[in-house]
Design a protein around this motif. Sequence first.
Motif, PDB file in Angstrom:
ATOM      1  N   ALA A  62       4.902  -3.275   7.078  1.00 58.73           N
ATOM      2  CA  ALA A  62       4.024  -2.177   6.692  1.00 58.73           C
ATOM      3  C   ALA A  62       4.582  -1.349   5.542  1.00 58.73           C
ATOM      4  O   ALA A  62       3.921  -0.428   5.057  1.00 58.73           O
ATOM      5  CB  ALA A  62       3.754  -1.277   7.898  1.00 58.73           C
ATOM      6  N   GLY A  63       5.810  -1.654   5.099  1.00 60.37           N
ATOM      7  CA  GLY A  63       6.392  -0.956   3.965  1.00 60.37           C
ATOM      8  C   GLY A  63       7.452   0.059   4.312  1.00 60.37           C
ATOM      9  O   GLY A  63       7.932   0.776   3.431  1.00 60.37           O
ATOM     10  N   TYR A  93       9.396  -5.160  16.556  1.00 58.62           N
ATOM     11  CA  TYR A  93       9.214  -3.766  16.133  1.00 58.62           C
ATOM     12  C   TYR A  93       9.690  -3.572  14.690  1.00 58.62           C
ATOM     13  O   TYR A  93       8.976  -3.007  13.845  1.00 58.62           O
ATOM     14  CB  TYR A  93       9.994  -2.823  17.042  1.00 58.62           C
ATOM     15  CG  TYR A  93       9.391  -2.551  18.386  1.00 58.62           C
ATOM     16  CD1 TYR A  93       8.464  -1.531  18.569  1.00 58.62           C
ATOM     17  CD2 TYR A  93       9.775  -3.293  19.502  1.00 58.62           C
ATOM     18  CE1 TYR A  93       7.923  -1.263  19.819  1.00 58.62           C
ATOM     19  CE2 TYR A  93       9.233  -3.041  20.756  1.00 58.62           C
ATOM     20  CZ  TYR A  93       8.311  -2.022  20.906  1.00 58.62           C
ATOM     21  OH  TYR A  93       7.780  -1.773  22.147  1.00 58.62           O
ATOM     22  N   ALA A  94      10.920  -3.986  14.418  1.00 59.19           N
ATOM     23  CA  ALA A  94      11.475  -3.801  13.077  1.00 59.19           C
ATOM     24  C   ALA A  94      10.687  -4.587  12.043  1.00 59.19           C
ATOM     25  O   ALA A  94      10.420  -4.096  10.936  1.00 59.19           O
ATOM     26  CB  ALA A  94      12.946  -4.224  13.053  1.00 59.19           C
ATOM     27  N   ARG A  95      10.296  -5.802  12.381  1.00 55.37           N
ATOM     28  CA  ARG A  95       9.525  -6.608  11.436  1.00 55.37           C
ATOM     29  C   ARG A  95       8.177  -5.972  11.140  1.00 55.37           C
ATOM     30  O   ARG A  95       7.683  -6.029  10.006  1.00 55.37           O
ATOM     31  CB  ARG A  95       9.351  -8.022  11.985  1.00 55.37           C
ATOM     32  CG  ARG A  95      10.612  -8.876  11.873  1.00 55.37           C
ATOM     33  CD  ARG A  95      10.389 -10.268  12.401  1.00 55.37           C
ATOM     34  NE  ARG A  95      11.534 -11.147  12.116  1.00 55.37           N
ATOM     35  CZ  ARG A  95      11.757 -12.291  12.727  1.00 55.37           C
ATOM     36  NH1 ARG A  95      10.921 -12.723  13.657  1.00 55.37           N
ATOM     37  NH2 ARG A  95      12.805 -13.029  12.410  1.00 55.37           N
ATOM     38  N   ALA A  96       7.547  -5.383  12.158  1.00 53.82           N
ATOM     39  CA  ALA A  96       6.248  -4.746  11.953  1.00 53.82           C
ATOM     40  C   ALA A  96       6.361  -3.545  11.019  1.00 53.82           C
ATOM     41  O   ALA A  96       5.519  -3.347  10.142  1.00 53.82           O
ATOM     42  CB  ALA A  96       5.656  -4.325  13.298  1.00 53.82           C
ATOM     43  N   GLU A 130       0.809  -1.199   0.000  1.00 52.81           N
ATOM     44  CA  GLU A 130       0.000   0.000   0.000  1.00 52.81           C
ATOM     45  C   GLU A 130       0.850   1.260   0.000  1.00 52.81           C
ATOM     46  O   GLU A 130       0.366   2.348  -0.272  1.00 52.81           O
ATOM     47  CB  GLU A 130      -0.941   0.005   1.219  1.00 52.81           C
ATOM     48  CG  GLU A 130      -1.934  -1.161   1.206  1.00 52.81           C
ATOM     49  CD  GLU A 130      -2.799  -1.174   2.431  1.00 52.81           C
ATOM     50  OE1 GLU A 130      -2.697  -0.217   3.233  1.00 52.81           O
ATOM     51  OE2 GLU A 130      -3.586  -2.124   2.612  1.00 52.81           O
ATOM     52  N   VAL A 131       2.111   1.159   0.350  1.00 55.16           N
ATOM     53  CA  VAL A 131       3.003   2.310   0.387  1.00 55.16           C
ATOM     54  C   VAL A 131       3.870   2.256  -0.863  1.00 55.16           C
ATOM     55  O   VAL A 131       4.778   1.438  -0.970  1.00 55.16           O
ATOM     56  CB  VAL A 131       3.871   2.310   1.660  1.00 55.16           C
ATOM     57  CG1 VAL A 131       4.795   3.523   1.655  1.00 55.16           C
ATOM     58  CG2 VAL A 131       2.999   2.323   2.897  1.00 55.16           C
ATOM     59  N   GLU A 132       3.586   3.140  -1.816  1.00 54.38           N
ATOM     60  CA  GLU A 132       4.273   3.093  -3.097  1.00 54.38           C
ATOM     61  C   GLU A 132       5.464   4.045  -3.108  1.00 54.38           C
ATOM     62  O   GLU A 132       5.527   4.999  -2.358  1.00 54.38           O
ATOM     63  CB  GLU A 132       3.297   3.461  -4.214  1.00 54.38           C
ATOM     64  CG  GLU A 132       2.099   2.503  -4.305  1.00 54.38           C
ATOM     65  CD  GLU A 132       1.116   2.929  -5.362  1.00 54.38           C
ATOM     66  OE1 GLU A 132       1.321   4.021  -5.949  1.00 54.38           O
ATOM     67  OE2 GLU A 132       0.150   2.188  -5.603  1.00 54.38           O
ATOM     68  N   LEU A 175       0.903   4.419  10.507  1.00 59.12           N
ATOM     69  CA  LEU A 175       2.110   5.197  10.778  1.00 59.12           C
ATOM     70  C   LEU A 175       2.993   5.263   9.546  1.00 59.12           C
ATOM     71  O   LEU A 175       3.481   6.334   9.174  1.00 59.12           O
ATOM     72  CB  LEU A 175       2.897   4.585  11.938  1.00 59.12           C
ATOM     73  CG  LEU A 175       4.297   5.184  12.128  1.00 59.12           C
ATOM     74  CD1 LEU A 175       4.218   6.619  12.612  1.00 59.12           C
ATOM     75  CD2 LEU A 175       5.149   4.332  13.056  1.00 59.12           C
ATOM     76  N   VAL A 176       3.230   4.115   8.895  1.00 58.92           N
ATOM     77  CA  VAL A 176       4.121   4.090   7.739  1.00 58.92           C
ATOM     78  C   VAL A 176       3.532   4.903   6.591  1.00 58.92           C
ATOM     79  O   VAL A 176       4.261   5.608   5.882  1.00 58.92           O
ATOM     80  CB  VAL A 176       4.419   2.635   7.320  1.00 58.92           C
ATOM     81  CG1 VAL A 176       5.174   2.592   5.996  1.00 58.92           C
ATOM     82  CG2 VAL A 176       5.232   1.946   8.408  1.00 58.92           C
ATOM     83  N   ALA A 177       2.215   4.853   6.405  1.00 58.12           N
ATOM     84  CA  ALA A 177       1.586   5.674   5.375  1.00 58.12           C
ATOM     85  C   ALA A 177       1.764   7.161   5.677  1.00 58.12           C
ATOM     86  O   ALA A 177       2.030   7.966   4.775  1.00 58.12           O
ATOM     87  CB  ALA A 177       0.103   5.323   5.265  1.00 58.12           C
ATOM     88  N   ALA A 178       1.637   7.535   6.955  1.00 61.43           N
ATOM     89  CA  ALA A 178       1.850   8.931   7.334  1.00 61.43           C
ATOM     90  C   ALA A 178       3.299   9.338   7.108  1.00 61.43           C
ATOM     91  O   ALA A 178       3.586  10.458   6.658  1.00 61.43           O
ATOM     92  CB  ALA A 178       1.458   9.149   8.797  1.00 61.43           C
ATOM     93  N   ALA A 179       4.240   8.428   7.401  1.00 63.32           N
ATOM     94  CA  ALA A 179       5.659   8.703   7.158  1.00 63.32           C
ATOM     95  C   ALA A 179       5.931   8.850   5.667  1.00 63.32           C
ATOM     96  O   ALA A 179       6.712   9.712   5.242  1.00 63.32           O
ATOM     97  CB  ALA A 179       6.515   7.579   7.749  1.00 63.32           C
ATOM     98  N   HIS A 180       5.285   8.022   4.854  1.00 60.74           N
ATOM     99  CA  HIS A 180       5.450   8.111   3.405  1.00 60.74           C
ATOM    100  C   HIS A 180       4.940   9.447   2.890  1.00 60.74           C
ATOM    101  O   HIS A 180       5.579  10.102   2.061  1.00 60.74           O
ATOM    102  CB  HIS A 180       4.710   6.959   2.731  1.00 60.74           C
ATOM    103  CG  HIS A 180       4.867   6.922   1.245  1.00 60.74           C
ATOM    104  ND1 HIS A 180       3.926   7.450   0.397  1.00 60.74           N
ATOM    105  CD2 HIS A 180       5.857   6.432   0.466  1.00 60.74           C
ATOM    106  CE1 HIS A 180       4.331   7.287  -0.849  1.00 60.74           C
ATOM    107  NE2 HIS A 180       5.494   6.671  -0.830  1.00 60.74           N
TER     108      HIS A 180
END
Length: 255
Positions: free
Chosen positions: A44-45, A37-40, A4-6, A238-243
């Motif tokens: 998530a991308g 933590y790192a794996r999660a 989902e994170v392109e 979180l990862v989408a917000a970081a992206h």
Amino acid sequence: MGSEVEGTRPVVGLSSYREPATWGLWSASADLLPTSYARAVEAAGGVPLLLPPTTPYGDAARAVVARLDGLVVSGGADVDPEQYGEERHPTVTTTRPDRDAWELALLDAAEERGLPVLGVCRGMQLMAVRAGGRLVQHLPDVVGHAGHDPGGDAYGSVTARVEPGSRLATLVGDGPEPGHCHHHQAVADHPGFTPVAWAPDGTLEAMELPGDRFCLAVQWHPEEGTDSTSDAALLAGLVAAAHAFAAPDTGNPTS
């Protein structure tokens, strides 16, 4: 979730422990964090980056946050009650002043930059203390049971009632699947944050900052439950917000 994170994968910092450790032939002080933590973050991308306590804290925090797209303030030892002006409860026997100072500096730098932040367990508690709040130092004294911390290295299980319309609800729904918990303390006051989830016994399970910035904290451990839809969705959020923070059209000049 990662698909989902392109585009360029965002770099997410993970605050970490500095503890005595043993591995292979070695027994020494080590900078470490549970692999979950790192794996999660990876699932998530995102790209996880461990952040051990580094001095001088303020300068080091600003230097690393300038290179991050998101931040996770992870779980760990009790926050020192001196941080919120209280005497220690007898059960508060293990604190890490270096982590307190380092993570407070990371949160200061993250706020200055508008960085997306997720607090986990201790991370939520520290975020509340930084805002001028305080903690319940020993939760069983208040709720009458030890279900949030079954002892040893085991996790308890907690369900949460989530405030409809909150950022958290948009990620995990109004009633997420049971989460992993391991804490004997809890947030009592949280100036500036909106409470958005509660355990059946009334314990605050999540809080978020009003506004557009992703600044959310949960008392449970979503990194341990990413096989559940709700926990995976929280890390993906979180990862989408970081992206989005790292994307060129946000005007972010340093990512």
